[in-house]
Design a protein around this motif. Sequence first.
Motif, short mmCIF file in Angstrom:
data_model
loop_
_atom_site.label_atom_id
_atom_site.label_comp_id
_atom_site.label_asym_id
_atom_site.label_seq_id
_atom_site.Cartn_x
_atom_site.Cartn_y
_atom_site.Cartn_z
N SER A 110 0.87 -1.43 0.10
CA SER A 110 0.02 0.00 -0.05
C SER A 110 0.86 1.15 0.01
N GLU A 111 1.93 1.33 0.89
CA GLU A 111 2.94 2.26 0.90
C GLU A 111 3.65 2.37 -0.35
N ILE A 112 3.82 1.37 -0.85
CA ILE A 112 4.65 1.51 -2.37
C ILE A 112 3.87 2.12 -3.59
N VAL A 113 2.72 1.46 -3.42
CA VAL A 113 1.45 1.87 -4.63
C VAL A 113 1.29 3.35 -4.43
N SER A 114 1.23 3.73 -3.09
CA SER A 114 0.53 5.19 -2.71
C SER A 114 1.45 6.31 -2.94
N SER A 115 2.99 5.81 -3.27
CA SER A 115 4.10 6.70 -3.52
C SER A 115 4.63 6.83 -4.75
N LEU A 116 3.73 5.90 -5.89
CA LEU A 116 4.19 5.81 -7.39
C LEU A 116 4.01 7.26 -7.86
N LYS A 117 4.83 7.73 -8.98
CA LYS A 117 4.65 8.97 -9.66
C LYS A 117 3.51 8.95 -10.26
N VAL A 118 2.67 7.89 -10.59
CA VAL A 118 1.65 7.98 -11.81
C VAL A 118 0.37 8.62 -11.02
N TRP A 119 0.26 8.62 -9.63
CA TRP A 119 -1.03 9.34 -9.08
C TRP A 119 -0.87 10.91 -9.27
N PRO A 120 0.27 11.52 -8.96
CA PRO A 120 0.32 12.88 -9.03
C PRO A 120 0.26 13.22 -10.42
N ARG A 121 0.95 12.55 -11.38
CA ARG A 121 0.84 12.77 -12.63
C ARG A 121 -0.50 12.72 -13.33
#
Length: 231
Positions: free
Chosen positions: A35-46
């Motif tokens: 969950s922590e890894i996924v939530s920190s991915l750059k895809v979300w802010p992009r």
Amino acid sequence: MSSSNGLPIEVWEKILSHLYPSQLSRMSMVDKNLSEIVSSLKVWPRMFHAAHGSKAQLRPLMCIPRVENSYMIFMCASSLHVCEKCFGLTRYNAHQLYRLPLPIPVLLPRRSTDAIKYVGDRFDPNWTIRMCLPCRQGHISDFEEPIPLHVENIWVNWNTLIAKHPCLPHISHFSEFRGVRRGNQMIEESVVFKIMQQQFGGDIGIKAFEESTESWDKKTETRIRWYQLQE
């Protein structure tokens, strides 16, 4: 640094970078580390800035521990209106459901050499993702959906077609049928259905033509309101 499964976080990030947002949200439910890894991915802010503009601001959710930002949560909350392919946002009150991002089958090859396969008359997908109307139209052009069996080899007149498919008068190709709209000249239904698939972004767009976006808008507004209260 490694996850609970022994793989370095860098390896997980590389693997997860090949997934669609809806798949990533599923992965985030596996365990706390993922969950922590996924939530920190750059895809979300992009994804957030593509949908809402490069200058849009998003505050963190203070009630959720060890998560530096809440881009993923916000994008999941607004997922009914955001395309997973182009990250475009379809604004609320679009009036007709077929204009919103709708789930459409996509093929996810197990190997890079895998070809698109059909099982009988049914498209055999590995996943469905939400695509906006323009992306669905492009997808239909590249990966043509099979014509439903109930319209194959069927010849009907114009009035019968209109009765069966209320969306037909709204297609941009409508003028092509000007010569057959009068009288009882018979038309091959599968030909017309192909045009409707392209116009409305597949079978799901045709089915959604007469449906309102009101309930979808309310769901999204409720989700975003929940987000806004989490401080």
